[in-house]
Structure formats: C-alpha cells, structure tokens
Write a protein that holds these residues in place. Structure first.
Motif, PDB file in Angstrom:
ATOM      1  N   VAL A 112       4.690  10.394  -5.817  1.00  0.00           N
ATOM      2  CA  VAL A 112       6.143  11.180  -6.709  1.00  0.00           C
ATOM      3  C   VAL A 112       5.080  11.446  -7.562  1.00  0.00           C
ATOM      4  O   VAL A 112       5.493  12.147  -8.483  1.00  0.00           O
ATOM      5  N   TYR A 113       4.187  11.173  -7.894  1.00  0.00           N
ATOM      6  CA  TYR A 113       3.901  11.218  -9.646  1.00  0.00           C
ATOM      7  C   TYR A 113       2.491  12.750  -9.632  1.00  0.00           C
ATOM      8  O   TYR A 113       3.459  13.402 -10.021  1.00  0.00           O
ATOM      9  N   LEU A 114       2.193  12.230  -8.457  1.00  0.00           N
ATOM     10  CA  LEU A 114       1.178  13.733  -8.492  1.00  0.00           C
ATOM     11  C   LEU A 114       2.227  15.004  -8.148  1.00  0.00           C
ATOM     12  O   LEU A 114       1.667  16.334  -8.244  1.00  0.00           O
ATOM     13  N   LEU A 153       0.586  -1.057  -0.153  1.00  0.00           N
ATOM     14  CA  LEU A 153      -0.298  -0.234  -0.057  1.00  0.00           C
ATOM     15  C   LEU A 153       1.124   0.951  -0.142  1.00  0.00           C
ATOM     16  O   LEU A 153       1.036   1.977  -0.508  1.00  0.00           O
ATOM     17  N   PHE A 154       1.727   1.145   1.358  1.00  0.00           N
ATOM     18  CA  PHE A 154       2.627   2.526   0.838  1.00  0.00           C
ATOM     19  C   PHE A 154       3.914   2.648  -0.047  1.00  0.00           C
ATOM     20  O   PHE A 154       3.710   3.745  -0.610  1.00  0.00           O
ATOM     21  N   VAL A 167       1.423   4.097  -2.634  1.00  0.00           N
ATOM     22  CA  VAL A 167       0.803   5.497  -2.251  1.00  0.00           C
ATOM     23  C   VAL A 167       2.053   6.342  -2.328  1.00  0.00           C
ATOM     24  O   VAL A 167       2.375   7.468  -3.304  1.00  0.00           O
ATOM     25  N   THR A 168       3.256   5.501  -2.317  1.00  0.00           N
ATOM     26  CA  THR A 168       4.967   7.088  -2.762  1.00  0.00           C
ATOM     27  C   THR A 168       4.656   7.328  -4.455  1.00  0.00           C
ATOM     28  O   THR A 168       5.499   8.371  -4.386  1.00  0.00           O
ATOM     29  N   LEU A 169       4.410   5.814  -4.956  1.00  0.00           N
ATOM     30  CA  LEU A 169       4.591   6.106  -6.063  1.00  0.00           C
ATOM     31  C   LEU A 169       3.928   6.684  -7.496  1.00  0.00           C
ATOM     32  O   LEU A 169       3.903   8.302  -7.851  1.00  0.00           O
ATOM     33  N   ILE A 170       1.652   7.501  -6.201  1.00  0.00           N
ATOM     34  CA  ILE A 170       1.262   8.067  -6.942  1.00  0.00           C
ATOM     35  C   ILE A 170       1.547   9.897  -6.096  1.00  0.00           C
ATOM     36  O   ILE A 170       1.907  10.708  -6.817  1.00  0.00           O
TER      37      ILE A 170
END
Lengths: 235, 235, 235, 235
Positions: free
Chosen positions: C152-154, C143-144, C147-150
């Motif tokens: 970084v992208y955002l 999960l984390f 969320v970390t990837l998302i």
C-alpha cells in the motif's frame, strides 16, 4: 527436408522447434501490437503505411507457416479441421477476404485475428492440468453459474420494483436494472447507477450478503481442484 | 571485538542481535516517515530543515551499518554483490550522489530509498515458507498470469468495438480501452469510464462472468500452496 | 437461591440459562437500535423522551446483571478484571459518568457502549475453532499483513511521482496518495481519485496485478486453516 | 395411461421424462422473458397484446401440469403442501387472483412468479452435494455472518462519528452510514458516499484491512467444504 520441417513445426522439445515456436509467438505479439496501434487515431494517420506493410509481411509469414503445417501433417484434412488448424486459417483469412470487399466489412472480420492469441497457448504444458481441474469441478461450476445467473436476474427484478418509481431513467425496465445487478454483484460498482430509496438500499444489502458468496465460489472451486490435480500428480 | 559485532549484526537469535535488528527496523520506518513528510507542501516549508537533519543522521547510521557488515562478512565481495548487500548500498548511495548533482535528478534517485523497505523482510522467518509455496504453484501462476493478460487485452478489444462510436473520447483506441479493462476485471471500477451501449453492457457481463474467475484464481493457488507447505512441515 | 442464579447466568446449556442468554442478547440488540435511532435527527426530536427512558431501563437491567455476575462469581476480582467483566462494566459505566458531566463528553463515552456487541459473541461455540485457525495461520497472516502494508505504501509513493504534477490537488503528498492506494488495492474504487496520466495508469495496472494476489491471500489462509481445524476435530 | 403420465412427470431419468422437463424449463424461461419485456415501456405499448396472450397460454400449460402432478401423486395432500407443490401453485395463483382484482395489486402478486425460477433447480443433481457442503460449514457460516453484520454496524458507527460533522447530508445518521458501510466492506464502492476527513480515511483503512478478511471468508469456507464433499464421494 520434410522430416526436418516437420520436427521444427511440431516438436517443441527439440532445439529448432523451440526457437521456431518462440519466433512465431513473437510475431503474434507484434501483430497484436500493430492491430492495437492502428486504432490510435494519431498513429494511424502518421504511420498508417508502415503498419500496413508490417501487416502484409506478417500475414505472409503466417500463410507460409499454415501451408507448411498442412504439408507436413500426416493426416492433412484432420489438421485443417482441427481446432488449431481452423484458428491458423482464421488468423489469415480476413486479410485475403478484405482485399475484395469494401472497408466496412473488413472491420468486423478483423476481430477474428484475435484468435491468434490462442496460438500462444498451443505450446503450454500447465493447460493440461487446468483442463483436468475443470473436469473435476465441472458440475459445481455449472451449478454455480446457473445460480449466479438466477441471482443476477432476481436482483434486477427486485431493484426494479424498489427504484423504478424514484429513478425512472436508470431503472427503466428489468433489462436496464440487469446492468446495475451485474455491476453490483461482481463488486465492480462503477457508481453511475445505485439505489437511492431506503427499500432499494436494504434490498441491495441482502442481495450482496447472499450474492457475494455465490458469485465468488467458482474461483475457490477451480483453485481447490487445481490443488487436487497437483496432489494426484505428486503421488 | 569483531566476533561481538558480527554476532550483533548477523545473528538475530541472540539478545543483542534482536535488539539491533529492532533498532535498524525502527530507523527504516522513521526514514520512510521523513521521506513521506517531505512531500507534504506545508510541512516541507515549515519543518524542512528538521527533516533534512534527520536525513543526514539516518544515512550516517545506515552507512556505518553497511561498512560494519562488510567488515564482519567472511566473504566481503560476496556480501557486497548479494541481494541485501546491494539493497543496503542503494539505500545510502542516492544521498551521496545527490550532493554533487542538481536538485531535479535527486528526485529520481530518491525512489531507490524505497528498497530500504525490503530490509524489513530480512529477518522474517515465514518468507521461506511463502517462497516454497510459490515454487509449488509456479507453473499455474505463470499460466494464469498469461491468461489474465490475454483476457484483459481481449476485453479491451471487444469494448473498443462496442463503445468507440458512442464514446470516442473514453474509448479512443485499444490502449485507452485497456484502462477500462484493467479497472473492470480487477473489480476496482473507478466509474470514470463505463459502457453505455447495450452491446457494450452485454459484453461486459460476459467478460466479468468469465474473467473474475480467472483473475482471482492465483490468490486461491497461493493460499492452498501455503496450506500444503504447512502440512508438509507438520509431518 | 444463589446456585440457581449462578446456573441461569453462567450455564448456557441449561434451559433457564439459554432463555436468559437469549433475553440479554435481545436487550443488547434493542440498546443498539435505540443508540442508532438517537442519531436520526427527526426521530431524536420527536421520540427523544421515549428513547431516553428505554435507555434508563436497559442500563438498569444491565447493571443488575453485572452485579449478579459479581455476586455469583467464585473469584469475584478475577471476574471484574476478566475480558467480559470489563466489557460488562464499560457497557454501563458511560451512562453513570455522563449524568455528572456536560453533554459534549457524553458523546465520546457513548462509543464504548458498542462493546456490548461483543457480549453477543460470549456464548458462541464456533469461536473456539476460529481461534485455533488463527493460531495455525498466525505467522502467514502477520507476514501478509506486513507485505500488504508495504505494498500500500509503495503504491502510494509510485502514484505520487506519476500523478502529482498532473493532479496536484488529489495527489498532494504521499499521505494523500495513500488514500488512493487503499481504495484501489482493496478494489473498493470509490472513483473520486484515479490516475489520469499514461504512466500512472500503467503503474496502476502492475500494482493491481501484483497487489490483488497479496491483499486477498489472508482470506484464503483463514478459510483453509478453518477447514484444517474441522478435519482435526472429525478424526 | 396414468403410469405413463406419472413417469413423464416424475422420472427425469427416462427419455420422455427428460424431454418433458426440458419443455417445462423452456416455458419457464419464456415466461421470465415476457415478464421482463412487459417492464420495457416501448415494448409494452406496442406488443402488450402479444405478451398478454403468451401469458394466458403459459399459465394454462402450468395449470395443466400442476393438476396432472396432483393427479399422479401417491399422496396428493403431501404434494400440495410440499416445497415444489407450493411453488407450482404460487406460479399460477397470481394470474387467477388478478382477474378479479384491480391492476395495481396484480403487480405485487406478479413477483411471486419469480419462484418459477426455482423449478429450474428441481432436476439438478449437484444441489445435493452443495447442500451437504452447507451442512459441514454451517456453524462457521453462521459465525462469520454474525461477525460480518457486527462489523458492518461498527464501521457505520465509526464513520458516523468521523464524517457526520463534515458531511451532514451523506452521513446524517447511523442508518445513513450503514449504506456506506455495506458498499465499502463488500468492495462495491459506488463512490457517491466516501469519507473526506483524515480521521474518516484512516478509519476506513483499518476497517478494510480487518473487514475484507472477514467478509470474504464464507466464500472460502463453502468452496473448501465442497472440495471435502467431493473427496468423500470419491472414496
């Protein structure tokens, strides 16, 4: 009359008390904003007058609040010399002192206004739990702070011997090296001073491997102590 | 027919539901990729047409999915105004709005497409546990966020007084100093602004020693709360 | 004879097994050293011949070890296709392939030699506990990581909109911004790309406040899971 | 007479013992300060004589303390060869050795004076608990230290292959790349070496995602082990 004021000022659980606390906290935030805005050269030139008027109004309200707090306190002297009593005084004193002094010294006194921020914490509830966590982890925190200081110093001495000859300007003395040591062990790494010799780089590697663990442990201690306090409260 | 669509759309545990969810998630990833590719100047010039066609197809599928979700929902209005109902709408709306407007405003609306990312989280299971961990550590998280903000501000004020005279450009006002304060207390340390006076360096040392512990504690709180939730689930 | 070799090769608890394991691990370290030394231009020119002879000897010993391991294995095929069986093969294969090919392709194959490092882990005991900790925290880690990837992208999308106009070279596209995003959210902060607009700086502040907690949580999860495994073993 | 001296020197719980310990610790801090001040070129030129006289006095007191400690020790030889016995000797030996040698070699010996810092830790109580925490987490700490070293090495090899062609000076060999690897995985990020190729940047991303967790885990292990020791002591 007096009991009503007392309730509004001191009992945050009541409706009037809650609104008053919110009101004072908003004023503190506004006063911090004006304080910050005054430091912006352009804004100070154009809106300097507005900012100074706001300042007078804010200090007026804070003075009134301070006097009322003394008025409703059961033990007046105890309040004046209490932690928050002194902070309330320090928040307004510089303004009155500054009017009779020249401009240079005002600047120094102004810094005291920042203690107002601490008033924000006055009404918080979770602080109590944080305080207990600090008590639990006190000894370890002191130990790791000492070890951190020693480590920062030793790292500075070591890098001084490795880099002084190669970079006499950046690593002029152990005191100059301390700046590198702080920036490196906290992993901030501004990048304006860094080792260039092979010895200095290898030394940095060992310092980081050992040091990172030590520097970051206190954080873990605080959060695990907080978890413990929470568990105790639950039972 | 309707129960089958309903099952495919809403029940991720079934075989068809799992495949559909995977299909939609792949489309979201593709739509994020095309969105990103459009910002690369060279690619946008050469393959702009391909990207725009992909866009039309993707929005078409997402619109169909949205309409079907309304169709199978038991309480249609409740779905439309639910969190994910609104996100599904926001993911397709900008496209339809943009066709009637000029190109400049489209750019702003496009940002809303990013909410599609949140759809990725729709089907996750571990979120529930994370949510409970946040509830457990809520008060401490709020407290530490406040203290972090106060610390960042106080660090900015302090460094402003130390460095303003020596570096009037980098530390022009408290607002300019805040940037240094954020970059330093998070240990990012870009290195384009850093203290050069002895006072500023000593101040930075104390700020870091105190501040690092505070800034990093919330992370420890979340992970220890997650460990607690896991332990509760096990019993 | 065979049982003795088998014992030496496979049973690390026995005296001969322990010495043999230490011997092989030393050779792996030496082979990594020669591999690294070959990349230093000066050393490669002067001592190239010495390094290549060492290479031949090391590969010879590793080949002998590999053949002996097959010889003593109860299920020969199972060993060859086991994780460490494949690694042992990959550690020696590039050398034999390279002799029949031209020099360019050798370079790529050489990278496989690094798998030898994993052999170091073969005999460790604590790995088992680490493995169980990963299983415990698996879902949260996934999960984390997502969320970390998302995040970084955002962060990359956001900074692209704020900084693209002011720094068209550093923030040319979302892909270019991703590099800033990675360097910032991991707090590495090289300092060659950083926001210069007010909007970009305020955005960075919010990204860091939210992001640091998310990015650092997995570490806390692993260490608390390890503490849990330790506690289970103790009971 | 002798029991009184023994009590003062060895029993920190008594009043005289506590004052003596504090006195010696202050002298150690003063000796570190003079040591540091000597490295500042300006101060060394002007106040060199004062610093050297202070040095003679301090070494005199430390010598007296060392001799008294031998005098009151029950097993004199055991004290001389004990950890702190050796440190006490190392703290004064360089001074006596230096008088008979030329100035260059003195500088190297002086570094040994730093061991005096460790005397500060002599009387601490919390160290015992920290020691037990290290014993508890020993195996995991060794494992993660090994994995960290392997990771730093693998990252250096990887970045060497990606960046060597583009930046032959910064990434000249695997040993040069190791410096980047250390600065990156510890998130110090000085910013004087960083990847510029797309491959190198993508590789850095994966290294950081995997590596940060590994490098930071030991800290979490130490703090959770400390929490465990504290819990054991409480029961």
């Amino acid at each position: 009359m007096k009991p009503l004021i007392k309730q509004t000022l001191e009992e945050v659980d009541t409706k009037s008390g809650r609104y008053f606390a919110l009101f004072i906290q908003s004023l503190i935030l506004i006063s911090l904003l004006t304080f910050s805005l005054e430091t912006v050269p352009d804004i100070n030139q154009q809106y300097g007058a507005v900012l100074r008027v706001t300042e007078v109004i804010l200090v007026g309200i804070f003075t009134l609040e301070y006097l009322l707090r003394i008025y409703v306190a059961d033990k007046k002297l105890a309040f004046v010399f209490s932690f928050f009593g002194l902070i309330d005084l320090l928040a307004i004193l510089p303004f009155y002192l500054a009017t009779g002094l020249d401009l240079r010294s005002v600047r120094v006194f102004r810094l005291l206004r920042l203690f107002r921020v601490l008033k924000l914490l006055r009404y918080s509830d979770a602080i109590n739990r944080f305080h207990r966590a600090l008590v639990i982890a006190k000894e370890e925190l002191v130990l790791f702070s000492c070890v951190t200081l020693i480590m920062v110093y030793l790292a500075a001495v070591g890098i001084y011997y490795f880099e002084n000859a190669a970079q006499p300007e950046n690593f002029k003395s152990i005191f100059h090296s301390l700046w590198w040591s702080v920036a490196t062990l906290t992993t901030v790494g501004y990048g304006e001073v860094y080792p260039i010799t092979i010895g200095g780089k290898v030394f940095t590697f060992f310092v980081l491997m050992l040091g990172l663990g030590v520097v970051a442990v206190p954080t873990g201690l605080v959060s695990s102590a907080l978890a413990q306090v929470r568990a105790e409260d639950k039972q």
